[in-house]
Write an enzyme that holds these catalytic residues in place. Structure first.
Site, short mmCIF file in Angstrom:
data_model
loop_
_atom_site.label_atom_id
_atom_site.label_comp_id
_atom_site.label_asym_id
_atom_site.label_seq_id
_atom_site.Cartn_x
_atom_site.Cartn_y
_atom_site.Cartn_z
N LYS A 221 20.98 -9.48 38.53
CA LYS A 221 22.01 -8.88 37.67
C LYS A 221 21.40 -8.52 36.32
O LYS A 221 20.67 -9.31 35.72
CB LYS A 221 23.17 -9.86 37.47
N SER B 238 22.14 8.44 41.71
CA SER B 238 21.51 7.15 41.41
C SER B 238 21.74 6.70 39.97
O SER B 238 22.40 7.36 39.18
CB SER B 238 20.01 7.18 41.69
N TYR C 227 22.18 3.63 44.08
CA TYR C 227 20.88 2.99 44.25
C TYR C 227 20.11 3.12 42.94
O TYR C 227 20.38 3.99 42.12
CB TYR C 227 20.09 3.60 45.42
#
Length: 122
Positions: free
Chosen positions: A9, A25, A58
């Site tokens: 994270k 992305s 992504y």
């Protein structure tokens, strides 16, 4: 049995750029990715703290040391420069491995300059 747990994270990542006409992305400073073990092209879940938007995309690597967090493609509509994001990735673990697993967490400060690396509090 496998459990899906938080793998990494990056918290309070400040959006530095938007690129609507990029193919998609989220661009993330390569140094930040390395610190939390996030791989290029890895699926991520992103939460925007400013507007509550949550989306999957992504990760792609921005230049190391650039402090870049860029919303690309359609995600550019989901935030603006200065918004704070939480960027998360997940992994599947066997139950025994999950007992001791600790995700890698990076907490960023203003302008993505102050960096505090820590495990998630229990």
């Amino acid at each position: 049995m496998q459990l899906n747990l938080l793998k990494s994270k990056i918290h309070r990542a400040e959006v530095t750029d938007l690129s609507l006409h990029y193919e998609g992305s989220l661009a993330v400073d390569r140094d930040f990715m390395t610190m939390v073990g996030l791989r290029e092209y890895e699926k991520i879940l992103v939460g925007n703290m400013a507007n509550g938007e949550r989306f999957e995309t992504y990760a792609i690597a921005a230049p190391a040391g650039s402090k870049t967090i860029s919303l690309n493609g359609a995600t550019a509509h989901l935030g603006k420069r200065g918004d704070l994001l939480t960027i998360m990735s997940f992994a599947a673990f066997e139950a025994a491995e999950a007992e001791t697993w600790q995700p890698k967490v990076l907490l960023l400060g203003e302008g993505n300059t102050k960096i505090i690396k820590r495990p998630v509090a229990a």
